[in-house]
Design a protein around this motif. Structure first.
Motif, short mmCIF file in Angstrom:
data_model
loop_
_atom_site.label_atom_id
_atom_site.label_comp_id
_atom_site.label_asym_id
_atom_site.label_seq_id
_atom_site.Cartn_x
_atom_site.Cartn_y
_atom_site.Cartn_z
N THR A 1 0.82 -1.22 0.00
CA THR A 1 0.00 0.00 0.00
C THR A 1 0.85 1.27 0.00
N GLY A 2 2.14 1.15 0.38
CA GLY A 2 3.03 2.30 0.33
C GLY A 2 3.15 2.85 -1.08
N ARG A 3 3.02 1.97 -2.07
CA ARG A 3 3.13 2.40 -3.47
C ARG A 3 2.03 3.39 -3.84
N LEU A 4 0.86 3.25 -3.23
CA LEU A 4 -0.24 4.17 -3.52
C LEU A 4 0.11 5.57 -3.02
N TYR A 5 0.60 5.65 -1.76
CA TYR A 5 0.99 6.95 -1.21
C TYR A 5 2.19 7.52 -1.96
N ARG A 6 3.07 6.63 -2.38
CA ARG A 6 4.23 7.10 -3.16
C ARG A 6 3.78 7.69 -4.50
N ALA A 7 2.81 7.05 -5.16
CA ALA A 7 2.33 7.57 -6.45
C ALA A 7 1.71 8.95 -6.26
N VAL A 8 0.97 9.13 -5.15
CA VAL A 8 0.37 10.45 -4.89
C VAL A 8 1.49 11.48 -4.66
N SER B 1 -0.22 5.33 -13.83
CA SER B 1 1.01 4.95 -14.53
C SER B 1 2.24 5.31 -13.68
N LEU B 2 2.06 6.20 -12.70
CA LEU B 2 3.18 6.54 -11.80
C LEU B 2 3.62 5.33 -10.97
N LEU B 3 2.74 4.33 -10.83
CA LEU B 3 3.10 3.12 -10.08
C LEU B 3 4.27 2.40 -10.75
N GLU B 4 4.45 2.65 -12.05
CA GLU B 4 5.55 2.01 -12.79
C GLU B 4 6.74 2.95 -12.97
N ASP B 5 6.66 4.16 -12.42
CA ASP B 5 7.73 5.14 -12.62
C ASP B 5 8.98 4.73 -11.84
N PRO B 6 10.16 4.77 -12.45
CA PRO B 6 11.39 4.37 -11.74
C PRO B 6 11.63 5.21 -10.48
N ALA B 7 11.10 6.43 -10.44
CA ALA B 7 11.32 7.29 -9.26
C ALA B 7 10.43 6.91 -8.08
N THR C 1 10.85 10.31 -2.99
CA THR C 1 9.43 10.00 -3.14
C THR C 1 8.86 9.46 -1.83
N GLY C 2 9.65 8.66 -1.11
CA GLY C 2 9.21 8.15 0.20
C GLY C 2 8.90 9.29 1.16
N GLY C 3 9.75 10.30 1.15
CA GLY C 3 9.53 11.47 2.02
C GLY C 3 8.26 12.21 1.62
N ALA C 4 8.06 12.38 0.30
CA ALA C 4 6.84 13.06 -0.18
C ALA C 4 5.61 12.24 0.19
N ALA C 5 5.73 10.91 0.06
CA ALA C 5 4.60 10.02 0.39
C ALA C 5 4.21 10.20 1.85
#
Ligand code: C5P
Length: 215
Positions: free
Chosen positions: A35-42, A69-75, A81-85
């Motif tokens: 679920t971290g990937r969802l917050y990371r995409a946001v 599509s950001l779920l597949e972004d290398p960043a 991104t973790g900090g932004a999430a």
């Protein structure tokens, strides 16, 4: 609601819960949602628009305009991104907007056998009735060491001290926020991986999960 088994895994940054979630799901034939990937995409979407993830209005715009599509972004995996999430994740409206997707995954997992969800509030908010709950942790120093070695292997120049500061900052934000703070659910099994390598941690987690799934 269906009555399929749900495994809830929570824990702080770089605790290894994502790897454990994936390995448990593989071993049981369950579907896995990190679920971290969802917050990371946001968070990544907000950064890409040049906005501040700590600004609630920008975070809300970010979840409303979420681009999958950001779920597949290398960043997606980067520490920035973790900090932004972790900033957008402190906003109630952002969490509310992601709630149904997570609960729906748990109730109707792809494959139809069961679900493993990992994050910060799975056992406390998303799936409080999960069949088995794990709270995975390790000392901040050990988590920083593991993350540092991973980054080093990818060619990053970040120092272990910088990684430790990031981890401590993110822990403080995730545990200190008023909305769905990271904490161990009362009925979660504690798995401290400070002195375990990944294979030992997987073996111990599977022991706990299999015992918890016994009728
Ligand atoms: O687990 P990961 O490091 O990918 O999570 C990134 C951030 O997303 C966390 O620091 C946390 O703030 C947020 N998050 C959350 N609730 C979840 C999963 C992640 O608040 N269930």
């Amino acid at each position: 609601m269906t009555n399929l088994p749900v495994i809830a895994i929570d824990g702080p940054a770089a605790s290894g819960k994502g790897t454990l979630g994936r390995r448990i799901a593989q071993a049981l034939g369950f579907a896995h949602l990190d679920t971290g990937r969802l917050y990371r995409a946001v968070g990544l979407g907000v950064l890409k628009r040049g906005e501040d993830p700590a600004d609630p209005a920008a975070a809300i715009r970010g979840v409303q305009a979420l681009d999958l599509s950001l779920l597949e972004d290398p960043a997606l995996k980067s520490d920035k991104t973790g900090g932004a999430a972790s900033k957008v994740a402190a906003i109630q409206e952002v969490r509310d907007a992601l709630l149904d997707f997570q609960r729906n995954f748990a109730a109707h997992p792809p494959g139809g056998k069961g679900a493993v969800l990992d994050g910060r509030d799975i056992g406390t908010v998303i799936c409080p009735d999960a069949s088995v709950k794990l709270y995975v942790t390790a000392t901040a120093e050990i988590r920083a060491r593991r993350r540092f070695l991973e980054l080093q292997a990818q060619g990053s120049a970040r120092t272990e001290e910088q990684v430790l500061i990031d981890i401590k900052t993110r822990d403080a934000r995730d545990m200190g926020r008023t909305v769905a703070p990271l904490r161990q659910a009362a009925d979660a099994h504690l798995l401290d991986t400070t002195h375990l390598d990944i294979e030992a941690a997987v073996a111990r987690a599977l022991e706990i999960v299999r015992a918890g799934l016994q009728p």
